[in-house]
Write a protein that holds these residues in place. Structure first.
Motif, short mmCIF file in Angstrom:
data_model
loop_
_atom_site.label_atom_id
_atom_site.label_comp_id
_atom_site.label_asym_id
_atom_site.label_seq_id
_atom_site.Cartn_x
_atom_site.Cartn_y
_atom_site.Cartn_z
N TYR A 170 14.65 57.58 52.27
CA TYR A 170 14.79 58.65 53.25
C TYR A 170 13.77 58.54 54.39
CZ TYR A 170 17.38 60.48 49.28
OH TYR A 170 18.25 60.61 48.24
N THR A 171 13.07 57.42 54.44
CA THR A 171 12.07 57.24 55.50
C THR A 171 12.71 57.30 56.88
OG1 THR A 171 10.61 55.94 54.07
CG2 THR A 171 10.34 55.67 56.45
N TRP A 172 13.83 56.61 57.02
CA TRP A 172 14.49 56.58 58.33
C TRP A 172 14.89 57.98 58.80
CZ3 TRP A 172 19.36 58.50 59.13
CH2 TRP A 172 20.13 58.76 57.98
N LEU A 173 15.28 58.83 57.84
CA LEU A 173 15.68 60.19 58.18
C LEU A 173 14.47 60.99 58.69
CD1 LEU A 173 18.01 62.22 58.19
CD2 LEU A 173 17.41 62.83 55.85
N CYS A 174 13.32 60.80 58.03
CA CYS A 174 12.10 61.50 58.45
C CYS A 174 11.66 61.03 59.84
CB CYS A 174 10.99 61.27 57.44
SG CYS A 174 11.27 62.05 55.85
N VAL A 175 11.70 59.72 60.06
CA VAL A 175 11.29 59.18 61.35
C VAL A 175 12.23 59.67 62.45
CG1 VAL A 175 11.00 57.06 62.68
CG2 VAL A 175 10.19 57.17 60.32
N ALA A 176 13.53 59.69 62.17
CA ALA A 176 14.49 60.18 63.16
C ALA A 176 14.23 61.66 63.47
CB ALA A 176 15.91 59.99 62.64
N ALA A 177 13.91 62.44 62.43
CA ALA A 177 13.62 63.86 62.65
C ALA A 177 12.36 64.03 63.48
CB ALA A 177 13.46 64.57 61.31
#
Length: 252
Positions: free
Chosen positions: A44-51
């Motif tokens: 879920y790293t990509w989701l956090c970075v996108a957020a």
């Protein structure tokens, strides 16, 4: 009688933008310094970075709007809030600043004892695609052993198998003084659902030589032991050495 809506002071709107931007900066900081993996599963790293990028874009866009309209009156808005104006944003901003100052740390052995250490995964946590039965015993990590025991928990089936695992030390109060648990936390989604798994280690001396939370590499052989009134797998330690805390202390 309904009260007419009042316009929010402009500084409250700037405070909202600052809180949003601070959280974007905080998430990006954790991502860049590698601490985000302590808080969330890498998937879920990509989701956090996108957020985080989204937070910064929204804060920038809203700030530009406020700056362009700085001499214009603010359009009154009516909304329901549990807190007085500005309190929610102030709390979010304080939490973000605290996160920027305080470095997150992995969970400790005390948290492991509070959550309960197990030597097998619950059936809902067994991932068949992650179960690698063809691994040599000495190549299994702690999480590999727990997955193996979840599938087939008979201790005698593994007696004499070589073991080489890395984890942190837990002094379980219900184990004899010549035992400690070598454990790791595993994460399904985020730190909120992290739970500890580990194996008892039988020592030739007392466990005081290995303080809690110390990271160790344990090499030895599997034996079948009666602990806590049940037969279970344990490690007969042949060599124990201290190791640095891994860059990524959790298993997945």
């Amino acid at each position: 009688m309904q009260t007419a809506p009042k316009s929010d002071p402009k500084w409250l709107l700037w405070l909202d933008n600052l809180a949003i931007a601070a959280w974007g900066v905080l998430i990006l900081k954790y991502w860049l310094n590698g601490k985000l993996r302590i808080l969330i599963h890498p998937a879920y790293t990509w989701l956090c970075v996108a957020a985080a990028i989204g937070f910064l874009l929204v804060a920038t866009w809203k700030s530009l709007q406020l700056w362009k309209r700085r001499r214009l009156p603010i359009v009154p808005q009516q909304h329901i809030s549990l807190f007085p104006p500005g309190w929610s944003s102030a709390l979010l901003l304080l939490a973000a600043f605290a996160g920027l100052v305080i470095t997150p740390r992995p969970f400790t052995s005390q948290v492991a004892l509070e959550r309960g250490v197990t030597d097998a995964l619950a059936i809902t946590r067994v991932e068949p695609q992650s179960f690698r039965a063809n691994l040599n015993p000495e190549d299994r990590s702690i999480i590999d052993w727990t997955r193996t025991l979840s599938v087939y928990p008979e201790p005698d089936a593994y007696a004499g198998d070589p073991v080489d695992v890395v984890g942190f030390v837990i002094h379980a109060p219900d184990l004899p003084e010549n035992y400690f648990i070598v454990a790791r936390f595993t994460i399904t989604c985020c730190a909120a659902d992290a739970y500890p798994v580990g194996l008892p280690v039988k020592l030739t001396d007392e466990r005081q030589a290995y303080p809690p939370d110390t990271w160790v590499r344990v090499r030895g052989k599997i034996l079948s032991a009666v602990l806590q009134d049940r037969r279970q797998v344990a490690i007969l330690a042949e060599a124990i050495e201290s190791v640095p805390e891994p860059e990524n202390p959790y298993s997945y």
